[in-house]
Each structure stands twice: as C-alpha cells, then as structure tokens.
Scaffold this motif. Structure first.
Motif, PDB file in Angstrom:
ATOM      1  N   UNK A  84      80.213  34.434  30.426  1.00  0.00           N
ATOM      2  CA  UNK A  84      80.276  33.264  29.538  1.00  0.00           C
ATOM      3  C   UNK A  84      80.375  33.683  28.078  1.00  0.00           C
ATOM      4  N   UNK A  85      79.536  34.630  27.680  1.00  0.00           N
ATOM      5  CA  UNK A  85      79.559  35.097  26.293  1.00  0.00           C
ATOM      6  C   UNK A  85      80.902  35.747  25.981  1.00  0.00           C
ATOM      7  N   UNK A  86      81.383  36.577  26.896  1.00  0.00           N
ATOM      8  CA  UNK A  86      82.681  37.226  26.691  1.00  0.00           C
ATOM      9  C   UNK A  86      83.790  36.191  26.518  1.00  0.00           C
ATOM     10  N   UNK A  87      83.774  35.142  27.334  1.00  0.00           N
ATOM     11  CA  UNK A  87      84.800  34.093  27.230  1.00  0.00           C
ATOM     12  C   UNK A  87      84.743  33.397  25.873  1.00  0.00           C
ATOM     13  N   UNK A  88      83.559  33.120  25.390  1.00  0.00           N
ATOM     14  CA  UNK A  88      83.411  32.481  24.077  1.00  0.00           C
ATOM     15  C   UNK A  88      83.965  33.397  22.986  1.00  0.00           C
ATOM     16  N   UNK A  89      83.576  34.664  23.010  1.00  0.00           N
ATOM     17  CA  UNK A  89      84.018  35.591  21.966  1.00  0.00           C
ATOM     18  C   UNK A  89      85.522  35.816  22.009  1.00  0.00           C
ATOM     19  N   UNK A  90      86.088  35.950  23.200  1.00  0.00           N
ATOM     20  CA  UNK A  90      87.529  36.188  23.310  1.00  0.00           C
ATOM     21  C   UNK A  90      88.347  34.975  22.874  1.00  0.00           C
ATOM     22  N   UNK A  91      87.751  33.797  22.930  1.00  0.00           N
ATOM     23  CA  UNK A  91      88.441  32.592  22.481  1.00  0.00           C
ATOM     24  C   UNK A  91      88.868  32.720  21.013  1.00  0.00           C
ATOM     25  N   UNK A 147      80.407  39.330  15.739  1.00  0.00           N
ATOM     26  CA  UNK A 147      79.566  38.919  16.852  1.00  0.00           C
ATOM     27  C   UNK A 147      79.115  40.158  17.603  1.00  0.00           C
ATOM     28  N   UNK A 148      77.862  40.195  17.955  1.00  0.00           N
ATOM     29  CA  UNK A 148      77.309  41.243  18.801  1.00  0.00           C
ATOM     30  C   UNK A 148      76.391  40.540  19.789  1.00  0.00           C
ATOM     31  N   UNK A 149      76.516  40.865  21.046  1.00  0.00           N
ATOM     32  CA  UNK A 149      75.633  40.276  22.049  1.00  0.00           C
ATOM     33  C   UNK A 149      75.278  41.349  23.063  1.00  0.00           C
ATOM     34  N   UNK A 150      74.060  41.303  23.532  1.00  0.00           N
ATOM     35  CA  UNK A 150      73.714  42.171  24.646  1.00  0.00           C
ATOM     36  C   UNK A 150      72.682  41.470  25.504  1.00  0.00           C
ATOM     37  N   UNK A 151      72.694  41.825  26.723  1.00  0.00           N
ATOM     38  CA  UNK A 151      71.698  41.351  27.669  1.00  0.00           C
ATOM     39  C   UNK A 151      71.310  42.556  28.509  1.00  0.00           C
ATOM     40  N   UNK A 189      73.033  38.712  39.393  1.00  0.00           N
ATOM     41  CA  UNK A 189      74.201  37.823  39.404  1.00  0.00           C
ATOM     42  C   UNK A 189      74.177  36.854  38.223  1.00  0.00           C
ATOM     43  N   UNK A 190      73.018  36.345  37.890  1.00  0.00           N
ATOM     44  CA  UNK A 190      72.913  35.443  36.735  1.00  0.00           C
ATOM     45  C   UNK A 190      73.216  36.191  35.438  1.00  0.00           C
ATOM     46  N   UNK A 191      72.749  37.427  35.338  1.00  0.00           N
ATOM     47  CA  UNK A 191      73.059  38.227  34.147  1.00  0.00           C
ATOM     48  C   UNK A 191      74.560  38.450  34.036  1.00  0.00           C
ATOM     49  N   UNK A 192      75.225  38.729  35.144  1.00  0.00           N
ATOM     50  CA  UNK A 192      76.681  38.891  35.142  1.00  0.00           C
ATOM     51  C   UNK A 192      77.371  37.608  34.686  1.00  0.00           C
ATOM     52  N   UNK A 193      76.862  36.462  35.109  1.00  0.00           N
ATOM     53  CA  UNK A 193      77.443  35.177  34.713  1.00  0.00           C
ATOM     54  C   UNK A 193      77.258  34.928  33.217  1.00  0.00           C
ATOM     55  N   UNK A 194      76.067  35.233  32.698  1.00  0.00           N
ATOM     56  CA  UNK A 194      75.830  35.075  31.259  1.00  0.00           C
ATOM     57  C   UNK A 194      76.791  35.976  30.476  1.00  0.00           C
ATOM     58  N   UNK A 195      76.934  37.207  30.910  1.00  0.00           N
ATOM     59  CA  UNK A 195      77.858  38.137  30.253  1.00  0.00           C
ATOM     60  C   UNK A 195      79.272  37.576  30.227  1.00  0.00           C
TER      61      UNK A 195
END
Length: 187
Positions: free
Chosen positions: A148-155, A175-179, A140-146
């Motif tokens: 948050x990052x998606x929201x920042x990038x889509x901004x 930007x590239x992000x992975x978890x 669940x925490x990993x889903x939340x981090x994902x």
C-alpha cells in the motif's frame, strides 16, 4: 518494480557524488557534466566519470544534443528493489551498504527540514509530517502495508523525471517509510 540482482548495479549509486548527481538531475532536470560540476563544487571530469558509471547501470542517460562535456544528461525514473531472502552474499552486502547510505542521507534531510521548517510558509510547515507507530501484524499484513505504501509513493514518484506532470505549486517531497519487526524479547 525492477529487482536488482547485480551487486555492481547497487554499487553504482553507493557514492555521495553519484547520489548528489541523481538529486540534481531529478530536481533540476537535464544538465551537462560542467553544469553539474558547478552546482556540486566538483570538477567536470569527475562528474562526467560518475555520470558514465550511473549510465552503465541505467540510472541516467544522455538527453540528446551536445557532445563531450556539453552533452546533457537526464535521470531515469525506474523504481528498484533489493534485499530478497535469496540474494547472494555479495548482493546482500552491497544492498546493506547502499541502504545504510541512503537511510543516513534521508535522516540528514529530515534534520535539515526540522531545522529550517519555521522559515517555511505555513501550508508547507503545517503539512510536512513525521509519523511513528507500533502495530501488531502478521507477516502477510506487513507485506500488504508495504504494498500500500509503495503504491502511494509510486503514484507521485514518476513526476521526478517528468516535469510536465508536476502540478503548479508542487515541490519535491522526500518520503521514507519502513516497517520492521521489533526484535523478540529474550524469554
């Protein structure tokens, strides 16, 4: 966020020329197949064919005006996601192939940046970044981090298709992000 459910939609971008066309349209704005062909050292017919394939799945559209190879095309900003647990085998295979292609492309871009960064003005050189960390998270925490990052990038991502929304002095930033979970150690 558009959930890709058709393997053909993913295969539409799984070609180096098509990815280059999308980059050119997002970075340079609307252009004709002939203009794009000159930039990419391709034939206008080849660019036109690839543009039609991209249009078929909603990655680009005609920008209006012109006819034939003189008609301009523009990229469509539409965030997409694939890789759901219930994907069909065909979609999972296409998703893996496209993800691998995109990741290799981004890693090449990172290598290019690192090789050329000393020539950049100090503000750009000093603010470009690569971060790495290992954290202990629940699913669940990993889903939340994902999210948050998606929201920042889509901004900021919508500016790729809307030049009027770009502030003065803005540059395209990759930007590239992975978890991803670390494989469990053998017990």
């Amino acid at each position: 966020m558009h959930e890709v459910r058709d393997p053909q939609e993913l295969r539409a971008i799984a070609h180096p020329v098509r990815l280059q066309l999308l980059d050119e349209l997002f970075l340079g704005g609307p252009a004709t197949a002939t203009e794009l062909a000159e930039r990419l050292s391709q034939s206008p017919a080849n660019c036109s064919w690839h543009l039609r394939q991209l249009a078929r799945y909603g990655y680009v559209e005609e920008a209006g005006g012109g006819a034939g190879r003189r008609r301009p095309w523009r990229a469509i900003f539409r965030p997409r996601r694939w890789g759901a647990a219930d994907d069909s085998a065909a979609l999972a295979h296409a998703g893996s192939a496209v993800s691998e292609l995109l990741l290799r492309r981004e890693l090449d871009q990172l290598s290019d940046w690192r090789a050329a960064r000393r020539a950049e003005p100090a503000a750009w050189r000093d603010n470009g970044f690569v971060n790495q960390a290992i954290g202990w998270l629940t699913a669940d925490e990993l889903a939340a981090v994902s999210a948050e990052i998606e929201a920042i990038l889509l901004r900021y991502a919508g500016r790729a298709a809307l030049p009027a929304d770009r502030p003065e002095g803005a540059r395209p930033i990759r930007f590239v992000a992975w978890g991803v979970p670390v494989p469990a150690a053998p017990q």
